[in-house]
Scaffold this motif. Structure first.
Motif, PDB file in Angstrom:
ATOM      1  N   ARG A 105      62.620  50.189  41.464  1.00 18.39           N
ATOM      2  CA  ARG A 105      61.590  49.366  42.102  1.00 18.39           C
ATOM      3  C   ARG A 105      60.717  48.678  41.052  1.00 18.39           C
ATOM      4  NH1 ARG A 105      56.507  51.166  45.929  1.00 18.39           N
ATOM      5  NH2 ARG A 105      55.934  49.066  46.577  1.00 18.39           N
ATOM      6  N   THR A 106      60.314  49.431  40.021  1.00 15.76           N
ATOM      7  CA  THR A 106      59.494  48.839  38.960  1.00 15.76           C
ATOM      8  C   THR A 106      60.223  47.706  38.258  1.00 15.76           C
ATOM      9  OG1 THR A 106      58.330  50.936  38.597  1.00 15.76           O
ATOM     10  CG2 THR A 106      58.231  49.314  36.826  1.00 15.76           C
ATOM     11  N   LEU A 107      61.470  47.933  37.880  1.00 16.20           N
ATOM     12  CA  LEU A 107      62.240  46.896  37.186  1.00 16.20           C
ATOM     13  C   LEU A 107      62.533  45.715  38.098  1.00 16.20           C
ATOM     14  CD1 LEU A 107      63.373  46.972  34.182  1.00 16.20           C
ATOM     15  CD2 LEU A 107      62.418  49.110  35.045  1.00 16.20           C
ATOM     16  N   ASP A 108      62.772  45.981  39.378  1.00 20.40           N
ATOM     17  CA  ASP A 108      63.054  44.891  40.315  1.00 20.40           C
ATOM     18  C   ASP A 108      61.884  43.921  40.404  1.00 20.40           C
ATOM     19  OD1 ASP A 108      65.619  45.560  40.955  1.00 20.40           O
ATOM     20  OD2 ASP A 108      65.148  46.426  42.916  1.00 20.40           O
ATOM     21  N   ILE A 109      60.689  44.444  40.573  1.00 16.40           N
ATOM     22  CA  ILE A 109      59.528  43.566  40.763  1.00 16.40           C
ATOM     23  C   ILE A 109      59.024  43.018  39.434  1.00 16.40           C
ATOM     24  CG2 ILE A 109      57.124  43.485  41.544  1.00 16.40           C
ATOM     25  CD1 ILE A 109      57.938  45.550  43.705  1.00 16.40           C
ATOM     26  N   GLY A 131      59.694  18.118  33.062  1.00 15.39           N
ATOM     27  CA  GLY A 131      59.261  19.237  32.244  1.00 15.39           C
ATOM     28  C   GLY A 131      58.349  20.144  33.035  1.00 15.39           C
ATOM     29  N   GLY A 132      57.635  21.014  32.336  1.00 18.30           N
ATOM     30  CA  GLY A 132      56.712  21.921  33.015  1.00 18.30           C
ATOM     31  C   GLY A 132      56.379  23.103  32.135  1.00 18.30           C
ATOM     32  N   GLN A 133      55.700  24.061  32.745  1.00 17.87           N
ATOM     33  CA  GLN A 133      55.235  25.224  31.997  1.00 17.87           C
ATOM     34  C   GLN A 133      55.386  26.474  32.855  1.00 17.87           C
ATOM     35  OE1 GLN A 133      51.221  24.008  30.179  1.00 17.87           O
ATOM     36  NE2 GLN A 133      51.693  22.414  31.660  1.00 17.87           N
ATOM     37  N   ILE A 134      55.803  27.557  32.215  1.00 15.34           N
ATOM     38  CA  ILE A 134      55.929  28.846  32.883  1.00 15.34           C
ATOM     39  C   ILE A 134      55.180  29.883  32.056  1.00 15.34           C
ATOM     40  CG2 ILE A 134      57.519  30.652  33.656  1.00 15.34           C
ATOM     41  CD1 ILE A 134      59.678  28.452  33.914  1.00 15.34           C
ATOM     42  N   VAL A 135      54.379  30.688  32.731  1.00 12.66           N
ATOM     43  CA  VAL A 135      53.683  31.798  32.069  1.00 12.66           C
ATOM     44  C   VAL A 135      54.041  33.083  32.795  1.00 12.66           C
ATOM     45  CG1 VAL A 135      51.456  32.840  31.493  1.00 12.66           C
ATOM     46  CG2 VAL A 135      51.766  30.372  31.242  1.00 12.66           C
ATOM     47  N   ASN A 136      54.447  34.083  32.033  1.00 14.43           N
ATOM     48  CA  ASN A 136      54.804  35.384  32.582  1.00 14.43           C
ATOM     49  C   ASN A 136      53.751  36.421  32.192  1.00 14.43           C
ATOM     50  OD1 ASN A 136      57.313  34.262  33.420  1.00 14.43           O
ATOM     51  ND2 ASN A 136      58.169  34.660  31.392  1.00 14.43           N
ATOM     52  N   THR A 137      53.303  37.207  33.150  1.00 14.62           N
ATOM     53  CA  THR A 137      52.374  38.289  32.836  1.00 14.62           C
ATOM     54  C   THR A 137      53.164  39.489  32.347  1.00 14.62           C
ATOM     55  OG1 THR A 137      50.772  37.539  34.490  1.00 14.62           O
ATOM     56  CG2 THR A 137      50.552  39.795  33.692  1.00 14.62           C
ATOM     57  N   ALA A 138      53.019  39.804  31.070  1.00 12.74           N
ATOM     58  CA  ALA A 138      53.648  40.992  30.496  1.00 12.74           C
ATOM     59  C   ALA A 138      52.571  42.077  30.400  1.00 12.74           C
ATOM     60  CB  ALA A 138      54.263  40.676  29.147  1.00 12.74           C
ATOM     61  N   SER A 139      52.377  42.668  29.236  1.00  7.51           N
ATOM     62  CA  SER A 139      51.395  43.735  29.086  1.00  7.51           C
ATOM     63  C   SER A 139      51.354  44.155  27.630  1.00  7.51           C
ATOM     64  CB  SER A 139      51.778  44.942  29.951  1.00  7.51           C
ATOM     65  OG  SER A 139      50.957  46.058  29.681  1.00  7.51           O
ATOM     66  N   TYR A 153      57.422  51.310  33.487  1.00 12.29           N
ATOM     67  CA  TYR A 153      56.592  50.112  33.343  1.00 12.29           C
ATOM     68  C   TYR A 153      56.754  49.514  31.939  1.00 12.29           C
ATOM     69  CZ  TYR A 153      52.295  47.264  33.574  1.00 12.29           C
ATOM     70  OH  TYR A 153      51.387  46.234  33.562  1.00 12.29           O
ATOM     71  N   VAL A 154      56.730  50.377  30.926  1.00 13.24           N
ATOM     72  CA  VAL A 154      56.939  49.923  29.553  1.00 13.24           C
ATOM     73  C   VAL A 154      58.274  49.202  29.429  1.00 13.24           C
ATOM     74  CG1 VAL A 154      57.385  50.719  27.191  1.00 13.24           C
ATOM     75  CG2 VAL A 154      55.446  51.633  28.460  1.00 13.24           C
ATOM     76  N   ALA A 155      59.328  49.790  29.989  1.00 16.21           N
ATOM     77  CA  ALA A 155      60.651  49.164  29.920  1.00 16.21           C
ATOM     78  C   ALA A 155      60.640  47.786  30.566  1.00 16.21           C
ATOM     79  CB  ALA A 155      61.680  50.059  30.604  1.00 16.21           C
ATOM     80  N   SER A 156      59.966  47.678  31.713  1.00  9.76           N
ATOM     81  CA  SER A 156      59.932  46.391  32.416  1.00  9.76           C
ATOM     82  C   SER A 156      59.177  45.342  31.623  1.00  9.76           C
ATOM     83  CB  SER A 156      59.317  46.564  33.806  1.00  9.76           C
ATOM     84  OG  SER A 156      57.918  46.799  33.758  1.00  9.76           O
ATOM     85  N   LYS A 157      58.082  45.728  30.999  1.00  6.80           N
ATOM     86  CA  LYS A 157      57.259  44.741  30.302  1.00  6.80           C
ATOM     87  C   LYS A 157      57.836  44.355  28.941  1.00  6.80           C
ATOM     88  CE  LYS A 157      54.220  44.205  33.554  1.00  6.80           C
ATOM     89  NZ  LYS A 157      54.083  42.924  34.287  1.00  6.80           N
TER      90      LYS A 157
END
Length: 257
Positions: A105-109, A131-139, A153-157
């Protein structure tokens, strides 16, 4: 016509703060969340902009067809200039106690959702040719594994940080910049839950856990959702025209790389 920005997980916390910041900068914001009422509440709270009225939509970030349909619709009607992959979840458990179901579930989302939505946004941007811009929330947890009780969570981020680089490398020739932000200890409802979980796992009080966070932060304060939103605003501005593939830390110095 590229003044519209889509935000996932925009119903509360960091997502709501990002939506507010972008609206203040003139973006027409499409707020998405799996909770439509939360997305609608955020959209209704935003300051009006010249580009047009803000909108809200329900989006499950693991739904590829839904993400593609939204990206194509926004691109055609409003002009998709930016997409912020912010939706995420967390659970706190000892590594040996994390179930395969919780891991999935964590990795999916947190990771697959960024992949699916980033792909949908990129395809729409490429098709439009603007063109455009994408920003991803990591951690901060995407740069170091020294984080207790959050192995999945660490693995996902970590995955988000790597995916951001891969996206930036491939999408750059199409005029699409891709970056990630890496928040630290941010005062949000998610962190309030984590304080309770970690305190229980450590056998201490939530305020003791919070003090540990403060002790690890050179600036001596927790971050706010607005701190993160300001950096996203920068990454989506002309001031960041030459910035792509970065994982920008916003953590008060708690982790430096």
């Amino acid at each position: 016509m590229t003044n519209a920005a889509v935000i996932t997980g925009g119903g509360s916390g960091i997502g709501r703060a990002i939506a507010t910041r972008l609206a203040e900068r003139g973006w027409q914001v499409v707020v998405t969340d799996i909770d439509l009422s939360a997305a609608e509440a955020t959209a209704a709270s935003l300051p009006a902009v010249q580009a047009g009225p803000h909108e809200a939509a329900r989006l499950n970030v693991t739904d590829a067809a839904g993400a593609a349909g939204l990206a194509e619709d926004v691109s055609a009607r409003l002009g998709l200039g930016a997409w912020v992959n912010n939706a995420g979840i967390s659970f706190m458990q000892a590594f040996v106690d994390v179930s395969e179901e919780d891991y999935d579930r964590t990795l999916d989302i947190n990771l697959k959702g960024v992949f699916i939505c980033g792909q949908a946004a990129a395809r729409a941007m490429i098709a439009a040719g603007r063109g455009g811009q994408i920003v991803n929330t990591a951690s901060m947890a995407g740069k170091q594994g020294r984080v207790p009780f959050l192995a999945d969570y660490v693995a996902s981020k970590f995955g988000v940080v790597g995916l951001t680089q891969a996206m930036a490398y491939e999408l750059g020739p199409s005029g699409i910049r891709v970056n990630s932000v890496c928040p630290g200890f941010v005062k949000t409802p998610m962190q309030d839950r984590e304080l309770e979980w970690e305190a229980s796992l450590r056998g201490v009080r939530p305020q003791d856990v919070q003090q540990l966070m403060l002790d690890e932060t050179p600036l001596g304060r927790l971050q706010t959702a607005e701190d993160i939103a300001k950096v996203v605003g920068f990454l989506l501005s002309d001031d960041a025209d030459a910035v792509t593939g970065e994982a920008l830390a916003v953590n008060g110095g708690a982790y430096m790389d």
